[in-house]
Design an enzyme around this catalytic site. Structure first.
Site, short mmCIF file in Angstrom:
data_model
loop_
_atom_site.label_atom_id
_atom_site.label_comp_id
_atom_site.label_asym_id
_atom_site.label_seq_id
_atom_site.Cartn_x
_atom_site.Cartn_y
_atom_site.Cartn_z
N GLU A 260 0.78 -1.12 -0.08
CA GLU A 260 -0.06 -0.07 0.23
C GLU A 260 0.79 1.32 -0.19
O GLU A 260 1.78 1.25 0.87
CB GLU A 260 -0.82 -0.07 1.27
CG GLU A 260 -1.93 -1.14 1.09
CD GLU A 260 -2.94 -1.13 2.24
OE1 GLU A 260 -2.84 -0.12 3.20
OE2 GLU A 260 -3.73 -2.09 2.27
N HIS A 278 -8.07 1.21 1.21
CA HIS A 278 -8.09 1.02 2.66
C HIS A 278 -8.80 1.93 3.63
O HIS A 278 -8.21 2.77 4.33
CB HIS A 278 -6.61 1.14 3.11
CG HIS A 278 -6.20 0.15 4.54
ND1 HIS A 278 -5.11 -0.47 4.77
CD2 HIS A 278 -7.14 -0.07 5.53
CE1 HIS A 278 -5.14 -0.82 6.07
NE2 HIS A 278 -6.48 -0.88 6.50
#
Length: 301
Positions: A260, A278
């Site tokens: 990420e 997220h």
């Protein structure tokens, strides 16, 4: 007076309340090497998922002798080496009641988006396509939802899915939950064979391996859907992409990724994938509840 560092932000109302109690609050993100030095000047650090508090950081904080508590502003604590910190005399707490409803709603959002082609329709219609005949979806009512892990988020999701007419089954590493006889417990392999939708609700595996790998995906029903709003790496992205391309799975909803910000462009751009960056706990209500829980935890210090 406590000096508090919030590395990944904190709700403004919580900051104001902590300051009203006489505490000093700083909001700033630090890279790992810088965080090691910074924590020597703080009594409490509040982190979300972006900040990892591993042994070298804990060693530096313990050496500084000031840090008393690490608070995970969220449910899971797998981004913190909990036992190591506590062995060093640093308490670790989280806010387990804060974001369960928000994550459960996001899971449902991904399920509905996949079942009715909501996400891809937003893309194709803006490209001038009218795929009315192509987007024949399915209803959630009457389908079986398999929950892998049965904590607070799963409980919330089970209630919401049941209200939509879904049949809920679950697996859990500690075995069946006697408090929830309305949901059927089964082992993971059996659950994967029976569920039309599988939603993951587990922490990251301690060995770093994927819980849902190619072998587990092969056990799933043909045409099933897989949702991961739990932790990146719990699902093998390579195996997932292969299953989507082959038609083994009809779709996947993903909020968390192995890396990420997410870089797996083949997965992100797949027409049968619903993606979010997220944001499971990213609602105004959840952030307010997180802030309130953080304040209560600090009051108890």
């Amino acid at each position: 007076m406590l000096k508090i560092l919030a590395t990944d932000g904190l709700d403004k109302s919580a900051v104001k309340e902590l300051e009203a109690l006489g505490h000093e609050v700083h909001e700033q993100f630090y890279e790992p090497e810088d965080l090691k030095e910074a924590l020597k000047d703080y009594d409490v650090v509040v982190v979300r998922s972006a900040t990892k508090v591993r042994e070298p950081i804990i060693d530096a904080a313990a050496e500084g002798g000031r840090l008393k508590m690490i608070i995970r502003a969220g449910v899971g604590v797998d981004n913190i080496d909990v036992k190591y910190a506590e062995d060093k005399g640093i308490k670790v707490r989280n806010t387990p009641n804060s974001s369960s409803a928000s994550v459960a709603e996001l899971v449902l959002g991904h399920m509905l988006s996949l079942a009715r082609f909501v996400g891809i329709s937003n893309v194709t219609m803006r490209n001038g396509e009218w795929n009315k005949k192509k987007y024949k979806g399915v209803e959630l009512a009457g389908k079986t939802l398999g929950l892998v892990g049965f904590g607070r988020i799963s409980h919330e999701l089970a209630k919401k899915a049941s209200a939509l007419g879904m049949n809920v089954i679950y697996t859990n590493r500690s075995g069946p939950k006697d408090d929830y006889p309305q949901y059927a417990y089964m082992e993971l392999d059996e659950l994967l064979k029976k569920a039309d939708f599988v939603s993951i609700h587990t922490p990251a595996m301690k060995d770093g391996k994927a819980l849902i790998d190619a072998e587990k995906i092969a056990q799933m029903k043909d045409g099933a859907y897989l949702i991961n709003c739990a932790r990146g790496g719990v699902v093998d992205e390579t195996a997932l992409l292969k299953a989507l391309n082959s038609g083994k799975l009809s779709g996947a909803g993903i909020d968390v990724f192995e890396v990420e910000p997410a870089k797996n462009t083949d997965l992100l751009n797949h027409p049968n994938v619903s993606v979010t960056p997220h944001i499971g706990g990213s609602t105004s209500e959840a952030q307010m509840r997180i802030g309130e829980e953080v304040v209560e935890v600090i009051k108890s210090l």
